[in-house]
Motif scaffolding. Sequence first.
Motif, PDB file in Angstrom:
ATOM      1  N   ASN A  27       0.841  -1.190   0.000  1.00  0.00           N
ATOM      2  CA  ASN A  27       0.000   0.000   0.000  1.00  0.00           C
ATOM      3  C   ASN A  27       0.881   1.248   0.000  1.00  0.00           C
ATOM      4  N   PHE A  28       0.483   2.240  -0.767  1.00  0.00           N
ATOM      5  CA  PHE A  28       1.203   3.498  -0.925  1.00  0.00           C
ATOM      6  C   PHE A  28       2.544   3.323  -1.646  1.00  0.00           C
ATOM      7  N   THR A  29       2.601   2.327  -2.518  1.00  0.00           N
ATOM      8  CA  THR A  29       3.734   2.246  -3.445  1.00  0.00           C
ATOM      9  C   THR A  29       3.672   3.450  -4.385  1.00  0.00           C
ATOM     10  N   VAL A  30       4.822   4.109  -4.571  1.00  0.00           N
ATOM     11  CA  VAL A  30       4.892   5.321  -5.395  1.00  0.00           C
ATOM     12  C   VAL A  30       5.799   5.086  -6.592  1.00  0.00           C
ATOM     13  N   VAL A  31       5.322   5.483  -7.765  1.00  0.00           N
ATOM     14  CA  VAL A  31       6.150   5.495  -8.973  1.00  0.00           C
ATOM     15  C   VAL A  31       6.386   6.948  -9.359  1.00  0.00           C
ATOM     16  N   LEU A  32       7.651   7.332  -9.403  1.00  0.00           N
ATOM     17  CA  LEU A  32       8.058   8.707  -9.699  1.00  0.00           C
ATOM     18  C   LEU A  32       8.926   8.708 -10.938  1.00  0.00           C
ATOM     19  N   THR A  33       8.714   9.659 -11.833  1.00  0.00           N
ATOM     20  CA  THR A  33       9.539   9.733 -13.031  1.00  0.00           C
ATOM     21  C   THR A  33      10.082  11.139 -13.241  1.00  0.00           C
ATOM     22  N   ASP A  34      11.291  11.202 -13.833  1.00  0.00           N
ATOM     23  CA  ASP A  34      11.870  12.500 -14.197  1.00  0.00           C
ATOM     24  C   ASP A  34      11.176  13.075 -15.422  1.00  0.00           C
ATOM     25  N   GLU A  35      10.777  12.170 -16.324  1.00  0.00           N
ATOM     26  CA  GLU A  35      10.160  12.615 -17.575  1.00  0.00           C
ATOM     27  C   GLU A  35       8.979  11.716 -17.919  1.00  0.00           C
ATOM     28  N   VAL A  43     -10.556  13.089 -18.541  1.00  0.00           N
ATOM     29  CA  VAL A  43     -11.210  12.842 -19.833  1.00  0.00           C
ATOM     30  C   VAL A  43     -10.239  12.917 -21.009  1.00  0.00           C
ATOM     31  N   GLN A  44      -9.143  12.146 -20.896  1.00  0.00           N
ATOM     32  CA  GLN A  44      -8.176  11.931 -21.974  1.00  0.00           C
ATOM     33  C   GLN A  44      -7.361  13.165 -22.346  1.00  0.00           C
ATOM     34  N   GLN A  45      -7.396  14.192 -21.532  1.00  0.00           N
ATOM     35  CA  GLN A  45      -6.539  15.346 -21.800  1.00  0.00           C
ATOM     36  C   GLN A  45      -5.092  14.990 -21.475  1.00  0.00           C
ATOM     37  N   LYS A  46      -4.160  15.641 -22.165  1.00  0.00           N
ATOM     38  CA  LYS A  46      -2.745  15.398 -21.917  1.00  0.00           C
ATOM     39  C   LYS A  46      -2.248  16.297 -20.777  1.00  0.00           C
ATOM     40  N   TRP A  47      -1.289  15.754 -20.010  1.00  0.00           N
ATOM     41  CA  TRP A  47      -0.655  16.544 -18.972  1.00  0.00           C
ATOM     42  C   TRP A  47       0.778  16.813 -19.414  1.00  0.00           C
ATOM     43  N   GLN A  48       1.112  18.091 -19.627  1.00  0.00           N
ATOM     44  CA  GLN A  48       2.445  18.467 -20.102  1.00  0.00           C
ATOM     45  C   GLN A  48       3.303  18.909 -18.933  1.00  0.00           C
ATOM     46  N   SER A  49       4.540  18.395 -18.897  1.00  0.00           N
ATOM     47  CA  SER A  49       5.425  18.711 -17.787  1.00  0.00           C
ATOM     48  C   SER A  49       6.874  18.684 -18.250  1.00  0.00           C
ATOM     49  N   GLU A  50       7.620  19.705 -17.907  1.00  0.00           N
ATOM     50  CA  GLU A  50       9.032  19.793 -18.276  1.00  0.00           C
ATOM     51  C   GLU A  50       9.855  18.793 -17.466  1.00  0.00           C
ATOM     52  N   PRO A  51      10.683  17.983 -18.118  1.00  0.00           N
ATOM     53  CA  PRO A  51      11.469  16.972 -17.403  1.00  0.00           C
ATOM     54  C   PRO A  51      12.354  17.571 -16.304  1.00  0.00           C
ATOM     55  N   PHE A  52      12.465  16.851 -15.182  1.00  0.00           N
ATOM     56  CA  PHE A  52      13.377  17.147 -14.076  1.00  0.00           C
ATOM     57  C   PHE A  52      12.979  18.350 -13.215  1.00  0.00           C
ATOM     58  N   ASN A  53      11.960  19.102 -13.626  1.00  0.00           N
ATOM     59  CA  ASN A  53      11.613  20.317 -12.888  1.00  0.00           C
ATOM     60  C   ASN A  53      10.300  20.227 -12.131  1.00  0.00           C
ATOM     61  N   ASN A  54       9.577  19.122 -12.290  1.00  0.00           N
ATOM     62  CA  ASN A  54       8.257  19.018 -11.678  1.00  0.00           C
ATOM     63  C   ASN A  54       8.077  17.671 -11.003  1.00  0.00           C
ATOM     64  N   LEU A  55       6.983  17.519 -10.297  1.00  0.00           N
ATOM     65  CA  LEU A  55       6.632  16.232  -9.709  1.00  0.00           C
ATOM     66  C   LEU A  55       5.583  15.549 -10.580  1.00  0.00           C
ATOM     67  N   THR A  56       5.929  14.399 -11.129  1.00  0.00           N
ATOM     68  CA  THR A  56       4.976  13.564 -11.859  1.00  0.00           C
ATOM     69  C   THR A  56       5.087  12.164 -11.261  1.00  0.00           C
ATOM     70  N   PHE A  57       4.049  11.762 -10.543  1.00  0.00           N
ATOM     71  CA  PHE A  57       4.118  10.481  -9.833  1.00  0.00           C
ATOM     72  C   PHE A  57       2.726   9.901  -9.649  1.00  0.00           C
ATOM     73  N   SER A  58       2.691   8.616  -9.318  1.00  0.00           N
ATOM     74  CA  SER A  58       1.437   7.918  -9.053  1.00  0.00           C
ATOM     75  C   SER A  58       1.585   7.088  -7.782  1.00  0.00           C
ATOM     76  N   VAL A  59       0.479   6.952  -7.070  1.00  0.00           N
ATOM     77  CA  VAL A  59       0.463   6.226  -5.802  1.00  0.00           C
ATOM     78  C   VAL A  59      -0.586   5.119  -5.876  1.00  0.00           C
ATOM     79  N   PHE A  60      -0.182   3.911  -5.458  1.00  0.00           N
ATOM     80  CA  PHE A  60      -1.107   2.781  -5.391  1.00  0.00           C
ATOM     81  C   PHE A  60      -1.710   2.713  -3.994  1.00  0.00           C
TER      82      PHE A  60
END
Length: 243
Positions: A27-35, A43-60
């Motif tokens: 529980n609360f396994t986190v996947v974090l990526t630089d890019e 609703v299928q919109q894209k999320w744009q994020s500059e590599p290495f400068n932001n937080l883009t992650f998912s939690v189970f």
Amino acid sequence: MKLIKLHTTTSTNSFLKELSKETRLDNFTVVLTDEQTLGRGQVQQKWQSEPFNNLTFSVFVSFNDLKIIHQKYLNFAVSSAVFNTLESLDLPKLTIKWPNDILSDNKKLCGILIENQLKKDKINSSVIGIGLNVNQLIFNELPDAISLKIIKQTNFDLDKLLEKIVVNLKNQIRNLAQKNFALLERDYLSSLYKFNKPSMFRDEINQHLFMGKIVGVSLEGKLQVELEDELVKDFGLKEIKFL
């Protein structure tokens, strides 16, 4: 928390969903990526994020007894967890825009995407994707986006921010597990953008403008708007636009 760091991936939500099918996750396994090359929003919109400068992650997150009819409270819990983290940074006009965007000074700071795995009438588990604009300064073709660095004029430590969000998420999920639904709803509505304020909207189905005020969120998670005739109408995603 168990943290999986990736240099690049198409989508942390997609990666974590596939991983959950192949192995039993803590529980609360986190996947974090630089890019993130194909980040997804509502609703299928894209999320744009500059590599290495932001937080883009998912939690189970897995659940023992969360009924599908209560899924709006999951959204309340996740939104409030991120909101509470950012509130401690003293940001101007911080609000939650329904259903779960985080705004500062009326500009988008964070997006959230919750994808649920269902079993009968219950939510078995969720993959919670969070994209937070942190140290990015330029948002091409995204005039309504903003970052923590733009607001505060300083760099932020991504790892520390991640840790704070996960701690707050655990606290809010605990409220959810304890069925503190009234508390979750009160906290969410108290932070909701334009809540109980007369505002202009556009009905995206009929393409007409109208005045109304947000008065709540229905059990199905739809936005409840009181119209000028005092009738309350429910709107789903892509059915209403804030003006």
